[in-house]
Design an enzyme around this catalytic site. Structure first.
Site, PDB file in Angstrom:
ATOM      1  N   THR A 284      -0.270   0.283   7.577  1.00 33.92           N
ATOM      2  CA  THR A 284      -1.118   0.115   6.401  1.00 33.92           C
ATOM      3  C   THR A 284      -1.890  -1.184   6.535  1.00 33.92           C
ATOM      4  O   THR A 284      -1.361  -2.168   7.021  1.00 33.92           O
ATOM      5  CB  THR A 284      -0.228   0.063   5.145  1.00 33.92           C
ATOM      6  OG1 THR A 284       0.460   1.293   5.039  1.00 33.92           O
ATOM      7  CG2 THR A 284      -1.040  -0.172   3.897  1.00 33.92           C
TER       8      THR A 284
ATOM      9  N   VAL B  18       0.006  13.336  -1.875  1.00 31.05           N
ATOM     10  CA  VAL B  18      -0.985  12.311  -2.195  1.00 31.05           C
ATOM     11  C   VAL B  18      -0.185  11.056  -2.528  1.00 31.05           C
ATOM     12  O   VAL B  18       0.568  11.026  -3.494  1.00 31.05           O
ATOM     13  CB  VAL B  18      -1.870  12.716  -3.388  1.00 31.05           C
ATOM     14  CG1 VAL B  18      -2.825  11.588  -3.752  1.00 31.05           C
ATOM     15  CG2 VAL B  18      -2.628  13.995  -3.063  1.00 31.05           C
ATOM     16  N   GLY B  19      -0.325  10.051  -1.733  1.00 30.69           N
ATOM     17  CA  GLY B  19       0.429   8.813  -1.935  1.00 30.69           C
ATOM     18  C   GLY B  19      -0.222   7.917  -2.960  1.00 30.69           C
ATOM     19  O   GLY B  19      -1.112   8.310  -3.717  1.00 30.69           O
ATOM     20  N   ASP B  20       0.220   6.684  -2.964  1.00 32.88           N
ATOM     21  CA  ASP B  20      -0.266   5.719  -3.948  1.00 32.88           C
ATOM     22  C   ASP B  20      -1.652   5.188  -3.634  1.00 32.88           C
ATOM     23  O   ASP B  20      -2.370   4.739  -4.537  1.00 32.88           O
ATOM     24  CB  ASP B  20       0.707   4.526  -4.020  1.00 32.88           C
ATOM     25  CG  ASP B  20       0.855   3.859  -2.662  1.00 32.88           C
ATOM     26  OD1 ASP B  20       1.271   4.540  -1.705  1.00 32.88           O
ATOM     27  OD2 ASP B  20       0.517   2.672  -2.545  1.00 32.88           O
TER      28      ASP B  20
ATOM     29  N   THR C 109       1.614  -2.019  -0.597  1.00 27.18           N
ATOM     30  CA  THR C 109       2.111  -1.224   0.531  1.00 27.18           C
ATOM     31  C   THR C 109       3.577  -0.900   0.305  1.00 27.18           C
ATOM     32  O   THR C 109       4.219  -1.466  -0.578  1.00 27.18           O
ATOM     33  CB  THR C 109       1.929  -1.984   1.860  1.00 27.18           C
ATOM     34  OG1 THR C 109       2.302  -1.126   2.946  1.00 27.18           O
ATOM     35  CG2 THR C 109       2.778  -3.248   1.908  1.00 27.18           C
TER      36      THR C 109
ATOM     37  N   HIS D 202       6.829   1.973  -0.221  1.00 29.73           N
ATOM     38  CA  HIS D 202       7.204   3.292  -0.721  1.00 29.73           C
ATOM     39  C   HIS D 202       6.299   3.705  -1.880  1.00 29.73           C
ATOM     40  O   HIS D 202       6.434   3.233  -3.011  1.00 29.73           O
ATOM     41  CB  HIS D 202       8.680   3.268  -1.156  1.00 29.73           C
ATOM     42  CG  HIS D 202       9.237   4.625  -1.340  1.00 29.73           C
ATOM     43  ND1 HIS D 202       9.402   5.192  -2.581  1.00 29.73           N
ATOM     44  CD2 HIS D 202       9.642   5.551  -0.443  1.00 29.73           C
ATOM     45  CE1 HIS D 202       9.899   6.412  -2.431  1.00 29.73           C
ATOM     46  NE2 HIS D 202      10.054   6.646  -1.143  1.00 29.73           N
TER      47      HIS D 202
HETATM   48  N1  ASP Z   1       2.182   3.257   0.424  1.00 30.55           N
HETATM   49  C1  ASP Z   1       2.001   4.190   1.511  1.00 30.55           C
HETATM   50  C2  ASP Z   1       2.437   5.547   1.079  1.00 30.55           C
HETATM   51  O1  ASP Z   1       3.448   5.674   0.409  1.00 30.55           O
HETATM   52  C3  ASP Z   1       2.714   3.797   2.749  1.00 30.55           C
HETATM   53  C4  ASP Z   1       2.554   2.371   3.139  1.00 30.55           C
HETATM   54  O2  ASP Z   1       1.654   1.731   2.691  1.00 30.55           O
HETATM   55  O3  ASP Z   1       3.370   1.850   3.894  1.00 30.55           O
HETATM   56  O4  ASP Z   1       1.790   6.497   1.448  1.00 30.55           O
END
Ligand code: ASP
Length: 135
Positions: free
Chosen positions: A3, A32-34, A54, A56
């Site tokens: 990331t 769909v992530g954050d 960044t 979870h």
């Molecule tokens: N936040 C990201 C996700 O959950 C992963 C990451 O940034 O490490 O897709």
């Protein structure tokens, strides 16, 4: 791989944040992530500051972590205090923050989150650990 996040303030007082990720390992198809969720993986407001997160993503989404930084800044915390506050008690997350004066913050409890910033003398600073020189 990995990331990349950035938060910047221009000479006109505009604050922008950006976050790019490949997602998490073993993610379900269509997840769909954050990162694309406004307020979760990133947020900025010229009146207060900005953030990029960044880690979870499900936890970041549930808490709207980047938007939470703005709330902490509004209550008078520094950028670094805001970063510590929004990540406190949430495993495997990290965030970089900036306030409207250009003061920097960062916090993480992920195994690894290298950070870099430009200091007042225009020099690039790098931090590989979790011991940040911010107030
Ligand atoms: N936040 C990201 C996700 O959950 C992963 C990451 O940034 O490490 O897709």
């Amino acid at each position: 791989m990995g990331t990349v996040g950035a938060v910047a303030l221009d000479v006109h007082g505009n604050i922008a944040s950006a976050t790019s990720t490949g997602g998490t390992p073993h993610k379900l198809k269509g997840r769909v992530g954050d990162v694309p969720i406004f307020g979760a993986g990133g947020y900025s407001d010229n009146r207060y500051g900005g953030a990029s997160a960044t880690g979870h993503g499900e936890k970041i989404m549930r808490t709207l972590m980047s938007r939470g930084v703005i709330d902490e800044l509004r209550m008078g915390k520094t950028a670094h205090q805001a970063a510590l506050a929004v990540t406190h008690g949430i495993d495997n997350v990290g965030i970089i923050t900036l306030d409207k004066e250009g003061r920097i913050g960062a916090a993480h409890n992920t195994p690894f989150m290298p950070t870099a910033w430009v200091n007042d003398d225009g020099q690039i600073q790098v931090n590989m650990g979790n011991d940040y020189p911010f107030g």
